[in-house]
Write a protein that holds these residues in place. Structure first.
Motif, mmCIF file in Angstrom:
data_model
loop_
_atom_site.group_PDB
_atom_site.id
_atom_site.type_symbol
_atom_site.label_atom_id
_atom_site.label_comp_id
_atom_site.label_asym_id
_atom_site.label_seq_id
_atom_site.Cartn_x
_atom_site.Cartn_y
_atom_site.Cartn_z
ATOM 1 N N ASP A 135 -31.195 -10.870 -22.495
ATOM 2 C CA ASP A 135 -31.178 -11.817 -23.761
ATOM 3 C C ASP A 135 -32.238 -11.495 -24.487
ATOM 4 O OD1 ASP A 135 -32.974 -12.962 -21.952
ATOM 5 O OD2 ASP A 135 -31.812 -15.168 -22.091
ATOM 6 N N ARG A 348 -18.595 -8.632 -22.477
ATOM 7 C CA ARG A 348 -18.835 -9.918 -23.380
ATOM 8 C C ARG A 348 -20.050 -9.858 -23.727
ATOM 9 N NH1 ARG A 348 -18.410 -10.064 -28.451
ATOM 10 N NH2 ARG A 348 -18.525 -12.708 -29.337
ATOM 11 N N VAL A 352 -22.023 -9.211 -27.023
ATOM 12 C CA VAL A 352 -23.138 -9.907 -28.250
ATOM 13 C C VAL A 352 -24.966 -9.799 -27.730
ATOM 14 C CG1 VAL A 352 -24.397 -11.593 -28.033
ATOM 15 C CG2 VAL A 352 -22.056 -12.276 -27.350
ATOM 16 N N PRO A 408 -21.362 -13.949 -37.136
ATOM 17 C CA PRO A 408 -22.445 -14.592 -36.451
ATOM 18 C C PRO A 408 -23.633 -14.863 -36.889
ATOM 19 C CG PRO A 408 -21.538 -12.821 -34.853
ATOM 20 C CD PRO A 408 -21.357 -13.100 -35.992
ATOM 21 N N GLN A 412 -26.168 -18.984 -33.167
ATOM 22 C CA GLN A 412 -24.829 -19.175 -32.808
ATOM 23 C C GLN A 412 -24.499 -17.609 -31.767
ATOM 24 O OE1 GLN A 412 -22.374 -18.223 -36.030
ATOM 25 N NE2 GLN A 412 -22.437 -20.853 -36.694
ATOM 26 N N LEU A 413 -24.921 -16.387 -31.547
ATOM 27 C CA LEU A 413 -25.191 -16.011 -30.885
ATOM 28 C C LEU A 413 -25.880 -16.028 -29.244
ATOM 29 C CD1 LEU A 413 -25.141 -12.050 -32.965
ATOM 30 C CD2 LEU A 413 -22.909 -12.798 -31.625
ATOM 31 N N THR A 415 -26.631 -19.244 -28.602
ATOM 32 C CA THR A 415 -25.954 -20.161 -27.269
ATOM 33 C C THR A 415 -24.703 -19.601 -27.249
ATOM 34 O OG1 THR A 415 -26.223 -21.642 -29.809
ATOM 35 C CG2 THR A 415 -24.641 -22.482 -28.647
ATOM 36 N N GLU A 416 -23.836 -18.327 -28.038
ATOM 37 C CA GLU A 416 -22.529 -18.132 -26.876
ATOM 38 C C GLU A 416 -23.213 -17.317 -25.524
ATOM 39 O OE1 GLU A 416 -19.184 -14.893 -27.508
ATOM 40 O OE2 GLU A 416 -20.330 -15.235 -29.087
ATOM 41 N N TYR A 417 -24.684 -16.683 -25.993
ATOM 42 C CA TYR A 417 -25.289 -15.256 -24.508
ATOM 43 C C TYR A 417 -25.822 -16.320 -23.781
ATOM 44 C CZ TYR A 417 -27.564 -11.850 -23.020
ATOM 45 O OH TYR A 417 -27.723 -10.565 -22.109
ATOM 46 N N ALA A 419 -24.429 -19.458 -22.794
ATOM 47 C CA ALA A 419 -23.658 -19.935 -21.854
ATOM 48 C C ALA A 419 -22.795 -18.714 -21.245
ATOM 49 C CB ALA A 419 -22.637 -20.806 -23.260
ATOM 50 N N LEU A 420 -22.857 -17.454 -21.622
ATOM 51 C CA LEU A 420 -22.212 -16.748 -20.768
ATOM 52 C C LEU A 420 -22.911 -16.578 -19.887
ATOM 53 C CD1 LEU A 420 -20.519 -14.497 -23.762
ATOM 54 C CD2 LEU A 420 -19.809 -15.329 -21.855
ATOM 55 N N GLN A 423 -22.539 -18.824 -17.955
ATOM 56 C CA GLN A 423 -21.001 -18.894 -16.534
ATOM 57 C C GLN A 423 -21.513 -18.042 -15.483
ATOM 58 O OE1 GLN A 423 -17.375 -18.822 -19.246
ATOM 59 N NE2 GLN A 423 -19.254 -19.418 -20.521
#
Length: 465
Positions: A135, A348, A352, A408, A412-413, A415-417, A419-420, A423
């Motif tokens: 990240d 994914r 990202v 994006p 936003q990216l 935040t998505e990263y 979250a991924l 997970q």
């Protein structure tokens, strides 16, 4: 038995980050060492362009955090080395074991690739992992004694896969006299090693091995440590002082590693298993006390292990052998499903991460591009700033490929990263739990098989021999 170590790879004076890392990686991926590249696997990177991808992540890290270090003291990557005794492991298994070890050691948060070398007599593996996290928000912290954590993971995985582990690797040194006599092949220890190595290949089990050692003239003393004394020798020699391969545990492992049930034993076992209730049979063994025949059985199988096996089967509602096999299959399928989800999440995350890199590069090169445009698209200006303009062009092509009117934002990216990544961590913990359960199930099955093998009628066992 795998020997593992970790080394930080620093930048070298007079060389760029990319040149330093590429030189190291070229050595690791040498086709002559990796069977023409067949023994190379990777996680979250393309091994042939890893030096570029690692560098891009490092640049993104500096952009996001504003932190950087002097080139000569910066750690560009880490190298993990695993080596094995000659003939102990196949190159393919060594590659898989290294992949699992580094995946767990880095918690799946750093890109890496694995190169297994077969150009020497002993198989050894080089793993290069990025010092910067996927990240791009932090770097790997090579904490004090991190090699001990790596070794602990490595040893546990070796045990799970059936490879011998040195419990206490540090050994007592030899005196000059002992070294000289051993080199000449005249020491008691050298002769004892030779006789053990001679007796083991033809021994049916540990008791038979001891019989063969007695036939060779050795007096044997059993206690906390097994000891041998040759004719004319004044004192007993403890087997553990001969080296890691000659402890009682290691000798037992060497014997177990080559023993296989005969077809007659397999057939008899299947017939016996088909009509058995495991819980009833194991409980009967536990309750046997000192009844006739108990002593013989207790020598072959540990009563505590029988109790543990019974508890596991009872807690999981497994009453027969078919249920045990079905439970093992379910755990294996769960591991496969978790692994598949991790790969998708990782894919994914890579997308990202790449998009974040392009957005950062696009923003960083805006000033140069504006100057290029103002120069009337000057060829000399383009030549002077070729790398910056190339990065901008790659970013523009990546944006066009998205077919979206609005990109994006970095927030936003990120935040998505995040979250991924959460997970993936959760799924990896699930995978680890299933892996631990699979190991426990393998132990339970071995215990059950041992109980059933001991219980076979004498005639069947004699035919099996």
């Amino acid at each position: 038995m795998a020997i593992s170590k970790i080394r930080p790879l620093h930048g070298r004076n007079g060389e760029s980050f990319v040149k330093t890392l590429k030189d190291r990686e070229d050595y690791g991926m040498n086709p002559n060492k990796t069977d023409q590249g067949r023994l190379i696997t990777a996680y979250q990177c393309n091994p042939h362009y890893a030096y570029k991808e690692f560098y891009a992540t490092k640049q993104l890290y500096e952009t996001l955090t504003g932190r950087s270090r002097e080139h000569r003291v910066d750690v560009v990557a880490y190298l993990v080395i695993q080596s094995y005794k000659q003939g102990e492991i196949t190159p393919e298994d060594a590659n898989r074991l290294a992949y699992e070890t580094v995946m767990e050691f880095t918690r799946g948060e750093h890109a890496f690739f694995v190169c297994t070398h077969v150009d020497r007599k002993n198989v050894h593996t080089h793993v290069y992992f990025n010092s910067t996290a996927l990240d791009a928000t932090r770097k790997f912290r090579n904490y004090y004694n991190s090699y001990k954590s790596l070794r602990a993971i490595n040893d546990r995985l070796c045990k799970e896969h059936g490879y011998f582990v040195i419990e206490h690797p540090k050994e007592k040194g030899k005196s000059y006299k002992e070294w000289a006599t051993e080199k000449a092949g005249t020491s008691w220890k050298a002769k004892l090693r030779q006789n053990i190595d001679t007796a083991l290949p033809s021994a049916a089990d540990f008791d038979n091995f001891l019989t063969r050692m007695r036939q060779a003239g050795y007096e044997i003393k059993r206690g906390k440590y097994i000891s041998f004394r040759a004719p004319g020798q004044e004192r007993f020699t403890r087997a553990k002082t001969l080296g890691a391969d000659y402890t009682e545990q290691a000798i037992g492992a060497r014997l177990a590693g080559r023993q296989r049930p005969t077809p007659v034993q397999k057939k008899a076992r299947r017939e016996y298993v088909s009509g058995i209730n495991l819980l009833i049979d194991i409980q009967a063994k536990i309750d046997a006390g000192k009844s006739p025949g108990y002593e013989r059985w207790a020598k072959i199988f540990n009563l505590k292990q029988a109790a543990k096996t019974f508890n596991y089967l009872s807690e999981h509602g497994i009453a027969d052998y078919a249920g045990l096999l079905a439970h093992m299959t379910a755990v294996t399928e769960g591991m496969s499903e978790a692994s598949s989800v991790m790969r998708k999440l990782g894919g994914r995350m890579a997308e990202v991460g790449t998009l974040k890199k392009h957005i950062a590069n696009y923003s960083k090169t805006k000033k140069v591009f504006d100057q290029y445009k103002a120069s009337g698209w000057s060829q000399s200006f383009r030549a002077q700033h070729a790398e910056e303009l190339r990065l901008r062009q790659e970013a523009k092509q990546a944006f066009d490929a998205l077919h979206t009117a609005k990109l994006p934002t970095m927030a936003q990216l990120q935040t998505e990263y995040t979250a991924l990544l959460e997970q993936k961590k959760a799924k990896y913990e699930e995978y680890r739990c299933l892996k631990d359960e699979q190991y426990e199930l393998q132990t339970v099955r071995r215990n059950v098989d041992q109980i059933l093998r001991v219980e076979l009628p004498d005639r069947q066992r004699e035919q099996g021999r």
